[in-house]
Design a protein around this motif. Sequence first.
Motif, mmCIF file in Angstrom:
data_model
loop_
_atom_site.group_PDB
_atom_site.id
_atom_site.type_symbol
_atom_site.label_atom_id
_atom_site.label_comp_id
_atom_site.label_asym_id
_atom_site.label_seq_id
_atom_site.Cartn_x
_atom_site.Cartn_y
_atom_site.Cartn_z
ATOM 1 N N UNK B 30 -31.002 38.098 3.811
ATOM 2 C CA UNK B 30 -30.592 39.639 3.939
ATOM 3 C C UNK B 30 -30.969 40.174 2.694
ATOM 4 N N UNK B 31 -31.210 39.577 1.789
ATOM 5 C CA UNK B 31 -31.688 40.443 0.205
ATOM 6 C C UNK B 31 -33.223 40.660 0.476
ATOM 7 N N UNK B 32 -33.907 39.690 1.171
ATOM 8 C CA UNK B 32 -35.358 39.837 1.081
ATOM 9 C C UNK B 32 -35.958 39.329 -0.049
ATOM 10 N N UNK B 33 -37.283 39.644 -0.397
ATOM 11 C CA UNK B 33 -37.788 39.044 -1.571
ATOM 12 C C UNK B 33 -37.138 39.379 -3.104
ATOM 13 N N UNK B 34 -36.772 38.004 -3.409
ATOM 14 C CA UNK B 34 -35.840 38.213 -4.903
ATOM 15 C C UNK B 34 -36.986 38.676 -6.041
ATOM 16 N N UNK B 51 -17.888 39.606 -11.885
ATOM 17 C CA UNK B 51 -19.390 39.698 -11.614
ATOM 18 C C UNK B 51 -19.981 38.866 -12.615
ATOM 19 N N UNK B 52 -20.790 37.649 -12.099
ATOM 20 C CA UNK B 52 -21.458 36.658 -13.031
ATOM 21 C C UNK B 52 -22.784 36.787 -13.144
ATOM 22 N N UNK B 53 -23.516 37.266 -12.153
ATOM 23 C CA UNK B 53 -24.909 37.499 -12.108
ATOM 24 C C UNK B 53 -25.438 38.662 -11.313
ATOM 25 N N UNK B 54 -26.968 38.874 -11.463
ATOM 26 C CA UNK B 54 -27.229 39.900 -10.651
ATOM 27 C C UNK B 54 -28.615 39.421 -10.196
ATOM 28 N N UNK B 55 -28.704 39.782 -8.696
ATOM 29 C CA UNK B 55 -29.735 39.198 -8.107
ATOM 30 C C UNK B 55 -30.556 40.521 -7.358
ATOM 31 N N UNK B 56 -31.671 40.727 -7.724
ATOM 32 C CA UNK B 56 -32.394 41.963 -7.392
ATOM 33 C C UNK B 56 -33.836 41.674 -6.402
ATOM 34 N N UNK B 57 -33.711 42.317 -5.065
ATOM 35 C CA UNK B 57 -34.688 42.279 -4.430
ATOM 36 C C UNK B 57 -35.552 43.544 -4.461
ATOM 37 N N UNK B 60 -33.068 46.315 -3.423
ATOM 38 C CA UNK B 60 -31.907 46.604 -3.987
ATOM 39 C C UNK B 60 -31.207 45.499 -4.826
ATOM 40 N N UNK B 61 -30.258 45.923 -5.464
ATOM 41 C CA UNK B 61 -29.443 45.146 -6.768
ATOM 42 C C UNK B 61 -28.324 44.603 -6.002
ATOM 43 N N UNK B 62 -27.933 43.161 -5.874
ATOM 44 C CA UNK B 62 -26.570 42.732 -5.566
ATOM 45 C C UNK B 62 -26.039 41.874 -6.767
ATOM 46 N N UNK B 63 -24.772 41.846 -6.597
ATOM 47 C CA UNK B 63 -23.963 40.984 -7.547
ATOM 48 C C UNK B 63 -23.749 39.684 -7.000
ATOM 49 N N UNK B 64 -23.780 38.742 -8.046
ATOM 50 C CA UNK B 64 -23.022 37.234 -7.672
ATOM 51 C C UNK B 64 -21.558 37.098 -8.318
ATOM 52 N N UNK B 65 -20.802 37.068 -7.841
ATOM 53 C CA UNK B 65 -19.545 36.877 -8.276
ATOM 54 C C UNK B 65 -19.049 35.352 -8.577
ATOM 55 N N UNK B 66 -18.082 35.075 -9.669
ATOM 56 C CA UNK B 66 -17.568 34.019 -10.032
ATOM 57 C C UNK B 66 -16.591 33.814 -8.784
#
Lengths: 382, 123
Positions: B30-34, B51-57, B60-66
């Motif tokens: 869904x994110x596409x190319x990170x 919010x533990x980490x951030x991943x960006x394609x 767009x930017x998305x959060x990774x949660x604990x």
Amino acid sequence: MSAADSDPTDLRTTPLDARHRALGARMVPFAGYAMPVQYAGILAEHLHTRDKAGLFDVSHMGQVFLVGPDHATTAAALEALVPADIVNLAPGAQRYSQFLTETGGIVDDLMIHRSADPADDGRLFLVVNAGRKEIDYALLRAHLPPAVAVEVADDRALLALQGPLAVTVLTRSGADVTGMPFMTAGPATIAGIPCHVSRSGYTGEDGFEISVLATRAGELWDALLAEPEVAPVGLGARDSLRLEAGLCLHGHDINETTTPVEANLVWSIQKRRRAEGGFRGDGVVLREIAEGPKRRRVGLRLEGRAPAREGTPILSAAGADIGTVTSGGFGPSVGAPIAMGYVAAAFAAPGTPVQLLVRGKPLAATVAALPFVPARFVRKPA
Amino acid sequence: MPVYFTTDHEWIAVDGDIAMIGITNYAQSALGDVVYVELPAVGKTFAKGDEAAVVESVKAASEVYAAVSGTVTEVNDALVDEPAKVNAAPETDGWFLKLKLADPAELDGLMSRSAYDDYCESL
């Protein structure tokens, strides 16, 4: 050139909708249309366009004819709304301009073409942003004199073929476009289909925008996609390509609160218009040209790998608030995060160190000259 | 090793009191190319849902949660230079971080793989 999301339950479709879905595109709402954001993936599509030729469906954009008794009448009428010189636009040529508000804000940006065919005297062909087209049409109808009619070409689709091999593909498909200079347009037959072809685009590459009757758009799409150099490209890569090319997206980098002077679009206001004015917003625009604007659109290169998105605050090296990012992301051809935004004029010189406040952390960045990648327009064909 | 899933499209692989966290194949698709991953410092403590980490394609930017509470014991530094690993191997080499579980009972609220697969089907 524009973005505006809308209610996904009431979306319009382009004549190529079924083809996008058959290709496995991810469809998203954009400016009231269901549009393909990607097929194989944004990175691959972006790089393919810079390397070979990318095929885009931009049928959501507005195509409209202004029809008056002669070129002088139609051009003069349009000049009241845009700051470009249209009266002296050569037959066959195309020009980029903006519809302005009374205070010099940008209602929309658009392309304006004058046909080379004497039988079309008095006609201008405009291409405007999807998300702004109804506003643009209302503006034209409200302000053009009765002698100049507004004819919306809802029966036409628009495809873009962009990249260094686009010229090879079109020529092989029967349209000898090798001799066309950048920003000219005219009739051409591609794969047996009558089209209106413009050598222009919004990727920073050589390329073409092809207007075709909606009823034949599928046939044209299939013929171009069958060429080995061509791959379909969605709105995702269209956005990263135009950002690398330093081109504005309406609703983001330009809007009714930004002027063409602030947006560094003064190159699109020809000398006669700068001298004479006579367009909506001319007071503000001419004053800003003379005195300099308070803020300017600039490119931004980040030192690290983290992208800075739209809305990111821009701080001076000393930490003062000097502006905001209006477009930002990762530049696949640049291989690094890039952005555009507005900064106070004193900080607009390329090389100025700034900080971008991303998730509360200041990231080091530098004001950069635009475009981020060299434009490869074919201004004078060999 | 039991693996749990969340409605935020994260997976949590538990080995003793250590939880390894990453994003699912559905999420990477869904994110596409990170193009960028931001990881927390080792030793940082998260409450469940932080919010533990951030991943960006590219897009767009998305959060990774604990998904569970705990303290970071290790992060996948390889993602900093090769964020595309998240696309290539989201549920193996593309892991994000390891947490020492503060409350193993929190795992009870998470989904099994089959429940998660059903959840994705329903989207």
